[in-house]
Motif scaffolding. Structure first.
Motif, PDB file in Angstrom:
ATOM      1  N   LYS A  17       0.868  -1.182   0.000  1.00  0.00           N
ATOM      2  CA  LYS A  17       0.000   0.000   0.000  1.00  0.00           C
ATOM      3  C   LYS A  17       0.902   1.228   0.000  1.00  0.00           C
ATOM      4  O   LYS A  17       1.808   1.343   0.821  1.00  0.00           O
ATOM      5  N   VAL A  18       0.635   2.146  -0.921  1.00  0.00           N
ATOM      6  CA  VAL A  18       1.404   3.383  -0.994  1.00  0.00           C
ATOM      7  C   VAL A  18       0.462   4.549  -0.734  1.00  0.00           C
ATOM      8  O   VAL A  18      -0.535   4.716  -1.439  1.00  0.00           O
ATOM      9  N   GLY A  19       0.773   5.320   0.291  1.00  0.00           N
ATOM     10  CA  GLY A  19      -0.010   6.512   0.601  1.00  0.00           C
ATOM     11  C   GLY A  19      -1.383   6.193   1.160  1.00  0.00           C
ATOM     12  O   GLY A  19      -1.681   5.070   1.560  1.00  0.00           O
ATOM     13  N   ASP A  20      -2.219   7.222   1.162  1.00  0.00           N
ATOM     14  CA  ASP A  20      -3.586   7.111   1.659  1.00  0.00           C
ATOM     15  C   ASP A  20      -4.453   6.638   0.498  1.00  0.00           C
ATOM     16  O   ASP A  20      -4.796   7.420  -0.382  1.00  0.00           O
ATOM     17  N   ALA A  21      -4.757   5.343   0.483  1.00  0.00           N
ATOM     18  CA  ALA A  21      -5.463   4.774  -0.663  1.00  0.00           C
ATOM     19  C   ALA A  21      -6.565   3.834  -0.195  1.00  0.00           C
ATOM     20  O   ALA A  21      -6.457   3.225   0.862  1.00  0.00           O
ATOM     21  N   GLN A  22      -7.592   3.743  -1.004  1.00  0.00           N
ATOM     22  CA  GLN A  22      -8.668   2.785  -0.786  1.00  0.00           C
ATOM     23  C   GLN A  22      -8.431   1.585  -1.690  1.00  0.00           C
ATOM     24  O   GLN A  22      -8.053   1.748  -2.847  1.00  0.00           O
ATOM     25  N   LEU A  23      -8.686   0.402  -1.160  1.00  0.00           N
ATOM     26  CA  LEU A  23      -8.522  -0.810  -1.938  1.00  0.00           C
ATOM     27  C   LEU A  23      -9.604  -0.875  -3.019  1.00  0.00           C
ATOM     28  O   LEU A  23     -10.792  -0.856  -2.698  1.00  0.00           O
ATOM     29  N   PRO A  24      -9.221  -0.941  -4.290  1.00  0.00           N
ATOM     30  CA  PRO A  24     -10.234  -1.022  -5.361  1.00  0.00           C
ATOM     31  C   PRO A  24     -11.001  -2.340  -5.303  1.00  0.00           C
ATOM     32  O   PRO A  24     -10.410  -3.403  -5.065  1.00  0.00           O
ATOM     33  N   ASP A  25     -12.291  -2.283  -5.517  1.00  0.00           N
ATOM     34  CA  ASP A  25     -13.113  -3.504  -5.545  1.00  0.00           C
ATOM     35  C   ASP A  25     -12.644  -4.462  -6.638  1.00  0.00           C
ATOM     36  O   ASP A  25     -12.771  -5.674  -6.492  1.00  0.00           O
ATOM     37  N   SER A  26     -12.099  -3.923  -7.708  1.00  0.00           N
ATOM     38  CA  SER A  26     -11.664  -4.763  -8.835  1.00  0.00           C
ATOM     39  C   SER A  26     -10.560  -5.745  -8.435  1.00  0.00           C
ATOM     40  O   SER A  26     -10.409  -6.795  -9.061  1.00  0.00           O
ATOM     41  N   TYR A  27      -9.805  -5.438  -7.383  1.00  0.00           N
ATOM     42  CA  TYR A  27      -8.723  -6.334  -6.958  1.00  0.00           C
ATOM     43  C   TYR A  27      -9.283  -7.672  -6.474  1.00  0.00           C
ATOM     44  O   TYR A  27      -8.639  -8.701  -6.604  1.00  0.00           O
ATOM     45  N   LYS A  28     -10.476  -7.646  -5.913  1.00  0.00           N
ATOM     46  CA  LYS A  28     -11.089  -8.884  -5.404  1.00  0.00           C
ATOM     47  C   LYS A  28     -11.515  -9.802  -6.545  1.00  0.00           C
ATOM     48  O   LYS A  28     -11.679 -11.000  -6.337  1.00  0.00           O
ATOM     49  N   ALA A  29     -11.689  -9.253  -7.735  1.00  0.00           N
ATOM     50  CA  ALA A  29     -12.134 -10.046  -8.881  1.00  0.00           C
ATOM     51  C   ALA A  29     -10.968 -10.646  -9.679  1.00  0.00           C
ATOM     52  O   ALA A  29     -11.184 -11.470 -10.552  1.00  0.00           O
ATOM     53  N   VAL A  30      -9.738 -10.245  -9.357  1.00  0.00           N
ATOM     54  CA  VAL A  30      -8.580 -10.782 -10.075  1.00  0.00           C
ATOM     55  C   VAL A  30      -8.445 -12.269  -9.749  1.00  0.00           C
ATOM     56  O   VAL A  30      -8.537 -12.669  -8.588  1.00  0.00           O
ATOM     57  N   GLU A  31      -8.260 -13.070 -10.767  1.00  0.00           N
ATOM     58  CA  GLU A  31      -8.120 -14.513 -10.566  1.00  0.00           C
ATOM     59  C   GLU A  31      -6.674 -14.858 -10.244  1.00  0.00           C
ATOM     60  O   GLU A  31      -5.746 -14.311 -10.840  1.00  0.00           O
ATOM     61  N   HIS A  32      -6.517 -15.772  -9.279  1.00  0.00           N
ATOM     62  CA  HIS A  32      -5.196 -16.215  -8.833  1.00  0.00           C
ATOM     63  C   HIS A  32      -5.161 -17.735  -8.841  1.00  0.00           C
ATOM     64  O   HIS A  32      -6.200 -18.390  -8.738  1.00  0.00           O
ATOM     65  N   PRO A  33      -3.960 -18.315  -8.909  1.00  0.00           N
ATOM     66  CA  PRO A  33      -3.856 -19.765  -8.752  1.00  0.00           C
ATOM     67  C   PRO A  33      -4.435 -20.193  -7.396  1.00  0.00           C
ATOM     68  O   PRO A  33      -4.501 -19.399  -6.452  1.00  0.00           O
ATOM     69  N   ALA A  34      -4.821 -21.461  -7.296  1.00  0.00           N
ATOM     70  CA  ALA A  34      -5.526 -21.980  -6.115  1.00  0.00           C
ATOM     71  C   ALA A  34      -4.822 -21.674  -4.795  1.00  0.00           C
ATOM     72  O   ALA A  34      -5.472 -21.283  -3.832  1.00  0.00           O
ATOM     73  N   ARG A  35      -3.514 -21.835  -4.720  1.00  0.00           N
ATOM     74  CA  ARG A  35      -2.815 -21.598  -3.449  1.00  0.00           C
ATOM     75  C   ARG A  35      -2.589 -20.113  -3.170  1.00  0.00           C
ATOM     76  O   ARG A  35      -2.413 -19.725  -2.021  1.00  0.00           O
ATOM     77  N   ALA A  36      -2.600 -19.280  -4.211  1.00  0.00           N
ATOM     78  CA  ALA A  36      -2.413 -17.837  -4.013  1.00  0.00           C
ATOM     79  C   ALA A  36      -3.703 -17.166  -3.562  1.00  0.00           C
ATOM     80  O   ALA A  36      -3.669 -16.172  -2.834  1.00  0.00           O
ATOM     81  N   LYS A  37      -4.836 -17.694  -3.978  1.00  0.00           N
ATOM     82  CA  LYS A  37      -6.122 -17.055  -3.681  1.00  0.00           C
ATOM     83  C   LYS A  37      -6.378 -16.868  -2.189  1.00  0.00           C
ATOM     84  O   LYS A  37      -6.692 -15.755  -1.756  1.00  0.00           O
ATOM     85  N   PRO A  38      -6.262 -17.916  -1.337  1.00  0.00           N
ATOM     86  CA  PRO A  38      -6.538 -17.678   0.085  1.00  0.00           C
ATOM     87  C   PRO A  38      -5.556 -16.711   0.739  1.00  0.00           C
ATOM     88  O   PRO A  38      -5.928 -15.938   1.619  1.00  0.00           O
ATOM     89  N   ARG A  39      -4.312 -16.720   0.275  1.00  0.00           N
ATOM     90  CA  ARG A  39      -3.339 -15.764   0.821  1.00  0.00           C
ATOM     91  C   ARG A  39      -3.728 -14.343   0.442  1.00  0.00           C
ATOM     92  O   ARG A  39      -3.671 -13.439   1.262  1.00  0.00           O
ATOM     93  N   PHE A  40      -4.136 -14.156  -0.815  1.00  0.00           N
ATOM     94  CA  PHE A  40      -4.560 -12.821  -1.229  1.00  0.00           C
ATOM     95  C   PHE A  40      -5.853 -12.411  -0.545  1.00  0.00           C
ATOM     96  O   PHE A  40      -6.003 -11.257  -0.144  1.00  0.00           O
ATOM     97  N   ASP A  41      -6.785 -13.326  -0.386  1.00  0.00           N
ATOM     98  CA  ASP A  41      -8.028 -13.000   0.316  1.00  0.00           C
ATOM     99  C   ASP A  41      -7.715 -12.470   1.714  1.00  0.00           C
ATOM    100  O   ASP A  41      -8.301 -11.475   2.160  1.00  0.00           O
ATOM    101  N   ALA A  42      -6.788 -13.116   2.408  1.00  0.00           N
ATOM    102  CA  ALA A  42      -6.407 -12.683   3.758  1.00  0.00           C
ATOM    103  C   ALA A  42      -5.710 -11.321   3.729  1.00  0.00           C
ATOM    104  O   ALA A  42      -5.987 -10.453   4.563  1.00  0.00           O
ATOM    105  N   LEU A  43      -4.826 -11.117   2.759  1.00  0.00           N
ATOM    106  CA  LEU A  43      -4.130  -9.830   2.649  1.00  0.00           C
ATOM    107  C   LEU A  43      -5.098  -8.690   2.336  1.00  0.00           C
ATOM    108  O   LEU A  43      -5.007  -7.609   2.917  1.00  0.00           O
ATOM    109  N   LEU A  44      -6.034  -8.936   1.427  1.00  0.00           N
ATOM    110  CA  LEU A  44      -7.017  -7.896   1.050  1.00  0.00           C
ATOM    111  C   LEU A  44      -7.940  -7.571   2.225  1.00  0.00           C
ATOM    112  O   LEU A  44      -8.245  -6.405   2.475  1.00  0.00           O
ATOM    113  N   ALA A  45      -8.369  -8.609   2.960  1.00  0.00           N
ATOM    114  CA  ALA A  45      -9.222  -8.371   4.124  1.00  0.00           C
ATOM    115  C   ALA A  45      -8.479  -7.571   5.193  1.00  0.00           C
ATOM    116  O   ALA A  45      -9.034  -6.646   5.781  1.00  0.00           O
TER     117      ALA A  45
END
Length: 148
Positions: A114-142
């Protein structure tokens, strides 16, 4: 008039030098095994001020760092390092950057910056990831949404 130009140039140089001195460098290790399991970045989340630098350090062979398509702030340029090489980048553009190790993306080797004062874009949640990357990204985004 010449002394005014000299003073203005000196003042500008002084301001630039001070802002560079205030910028920080954050180190991120690329690990085969870390606190959160295998094939990880440590830390896996960093919050920077615009102008701060991230230094990625491969601690084992075969790691690199690259932005993930669809997870770069609008107007910012993605990046990709070479395999087995330390990589350093100053990030000036506010927003969130999704990061992967290209060879180990399928094994879940991801992180979020995260750089600066930013809001997480909703579009990031729709990005597809490999099976093992998805739960890690879900946790990071949350976690990123929960932090002020």
């Amino acid at each position: 008039m010449n002394s005014l130009k000299t003073f203005s140039a000196a003042a500008l140089f002084s301001c630039l030098a001070m802002s560079a001195a205030l910028a920080e460098t954050f180190e991120v290790k690329m690990l085969n095994q870390g606190e959160k399991g295998s094939m990880v970045f440590e830390p896996d989340f960093v919050a920077l001020k615009p102008g701060d630098t991230v230094r990625f350090i491969p601690t084992h062979k075969s790691h690199n760092v690259a932005t993930i398509e669809g997870m770069v702030p609008e107007g910012a340029t993605g990046f990709k390092s070479k395999i087995n090489e330390a990589f350093e980048i100053a990030l000036d553009h506010p927003g969130f950057y999704g990061i992967k190790c290209s060879p180990h993306y399928g094994m879940g080797m991801v992180m979020l910056i995260k750089v600066g004062d930013a809001q997480l874009p909703d579009s990031y949640k729709a990005v597809e990831h490999p099976a093992r990357a998805k739960p890690r990204f879900d946790a990071l985004l949350a976690a990123a949404e929960a932090k002020p």
